[in-house]
Design an enzyme around this catalytic site. Structure first.
Site, PDB file in Angstrom:
ATOM      1  CE  LYS A  19      46.028  33.935  35.939  1.00  0.00           C
ATOM      2  NZ  LYS A  19      45.241  35.124  36.219  1.00  0.00           N
TER       3      LYS A  19
HETATM    4  C1  LIG Z   1      45.033  36.630  36.135  1.00  0.00           C
HETATM    5  C2  LIG Z   1      45.007  37.574  37.272  1.00  0.00           C
HETATM    6  C3  LIG Z   1      43.987  38.525  37.427  1.00  0.00           C
HETATM    7  C4  LIG Z   1      42.966  38.820  36.368  1.00  0.00           C
HETATM    8  O1  LIG Z   1      42.230  37.749  35.950  1.00  0.00           O
HETATM    9  P1  LIG Z   1      41.577  37.782  34.462  1.00  0.00           P
HETATM   10  O2  LIG Z   1      40.726  36.559  34.455  1.00  0.00           O
HETATM   11  O3  LIG Z   1      42.704  37.728  33.495  1.00  0.00           O
HETATM   12  O4  LIG Z   1      40.794  39.035  34.343  1.00  0.00           O
HETATM   13  C5  LIG Z   1      43.981  39.300  38.569  1.00  0.00           C
HETATM   14  N1  LIG Z   1      44.932  39.178  39.507  1.00  0.00           N
HETATM   15  C6  LIG Z   1      45.946  38.301  39.390  1.00  0.00           C
HETATM   16  C7  LIG Z   1      46.948  38.198  40.488  1.00  0.00           C
HETATM   17  C8  LIG Z   1      46.021  37.476  38.253  1.00  0.00           C
HETATM   18  O5  LIG Z   1      47.045  36.621  38.140  1.00  0.00           O
END
Ligand SMILES: *Cc1c(COP(=O)(O)O)cnc(C)c1O
Length: 376
Positions: A189
């Site tokens: 991210k």
């Molecule tokens: C990455 C992501 C999640 C989940 O986040 P995690 O930290 O991997 O549990 C949920 N929704 C979207 C749109 C994402 O890109």
């Protein structure tokens, strides 16, 4: 550019965590402090998120998925309830609704932003509908004016899956501040901690519930007010995210400038747009394998050939949630034609901040030549 030449180039991945000496030193500091669990770094990180999102509260949790699940629980969503959401997202969005015992209700998307189409929401509202769980996909803010208006009119909670959207703004307001915001600090991210998440809210009651559930329902140690779980973030993770947050503006501006560069030179694709009044966070730079004169190319072939010349790509997401085995059997069939078409057309190209202009030129050159060769 000849194939012979391109084979000598290093591969360009779709994403790459940006780790500097600051992150490394921050980790050493936490280790030397002897306090690894949730503590002062986590508190600092929460304060920074609340500042960034212009919210009264921010609650750090162990993942973006945990943030979504906790936010839904804190809103009292459970069996018998429905939550309106998008089928074009990572499965965590709908899976977290399922875990509360409520049902997701999918609504089709707008092909320009890839986000929930506000015009399709109202006809999906039922007496059992409790919330709209929207996703600012790829970092592009949803149509918040229209969605907030619908939510207010029907008394629905807004929960924002802003996992991909830290730093995005809508009419000058940061995402995560329109309802209950849910962020992810997963390794790929824009701001990462390896794993981690954050909930943002202006609602004191929701914030309190989130904090209780995060730590076994304890207000005081070993006195349990409600049935909670462990969704805490560690200070080791918080320290990494804090170091990253110092670069948030630079990270976002680099991503934006790369996206603008790609938009200027890529050919024969439908390119992403940044709307006036909606600042995109450019978590993904996502194009549609289709061009304005209606000619389509074969997405899977393009992605395969780009891989062969060392250009990393991603398909986010190849299967819409209403067609996933995990949900399809329990939710029944849906007719969501825009989502189904978009799932076959999209692919993402690298846009991470550390990319050089030489690398961007290679991405452009290879993509244009491959697209030129496989247009129908
Ligand atoms: C990455 C992501 C999640 C989940 O986040 P995690 O930290 O991997 O549990 C949920 N929704 C979207 C749109 C994402 O890109």
């Amino acid at each position: 550019m000849s194939n012979e030449n391109s084979n000598n180039h290093h591969p360009i991945p779709i994403s790459k965590p940006w780790i500097t000496v600051t992150e490394k030193q921050a980790i050493i500091d936490v280790l030397e402090s002897g306090h690894l669990a949730q503590g002062s770094r986590t508190t600092l990180l929460e304060q920074r998120f609340a500042q960034i999102c212009h919210t009264r509260h921010a609650i750090a949790v162990s993942s973006g998925t945990a943030a979504l699940y906790l936010a839904l629980m804190a809103h009292g969503i459970g069996p018998g309830d429905e939550v309106i959401t998008t089928p074009f997202t990572f499965a965590a969005t709908a899976h977290s609704i399922m875990h509360t015992g409520a049902w997701p209700r999918f609504v089709d998307i707008d092909p320009e932003t890839f986000n929930l189409d506000p015009n399709q929401i109202e006809s999906a509202i039922k007496p059992s509908t409790k919330a709209i769980l929207l996703v600012h996909l790829y970092g592009n803010p949803c149509h918040m004016t229209e969605i907030s208006e619908i939510a207010n009119r029907h008394g629905l909670a807004i929960i924002e899956d802003a996992a991909q959207a830290i730093g995005a703004h809508y009419h000058g307001r940061p995402v995560g501040g329109f309802g209950t915001g849910c962020f992810s600090l997963y390794a790929t991210k824009n701001i990462m901690a390896g794993e981690g998440g954050m909930i943002t809210t202006n609602d004191d009651v929701i914030a309190h519930q989130c904090k209780l559930i995060r730590n076994h329902g304890m207000e005081r140690r070993y006195y349990h007010e409600i049935v909670g779980l462990n969704f805490r973030l560690s200070d080791l993770h918080a320290a990494i995210a804090l170091a990253q947050l110092d670069r948030l503006d630079y990270i976002t501006s680099q991503r934006r400038s790369h996206a603008q560069y790609l938009n200027t030179y890529l050919e024969n694709l439908i390119l992403p747009v940044e709307r006036a009044n909606a600042a995109h966070a450019w978590h993904q730079y996502t194009v549609r394998c289709n061009n304005t004169s209606g000619e389509r190319c074969y997405r899977d072939q393009v992605v395969e050939r780009l891989g062969q010349v060392g250009i990393g790509t991603g398909v986010f997401y190849p299967v819409p949630l209403h067609k996933q085995p995990s949900l399809r059997s329990v939710l029944g069939s849906y007719n969501l034609p825009i989502t189904e078409q978009i799932c076959q057309e999209v692919f993402s190209l690298p846009v991470y901040p550390q990319l050089t202009h030489k690398e961007l030129d290679r991405i452009i050159c290879e993509t244009n030549s491959i697209i030129g060769a496989v247009v129908k």
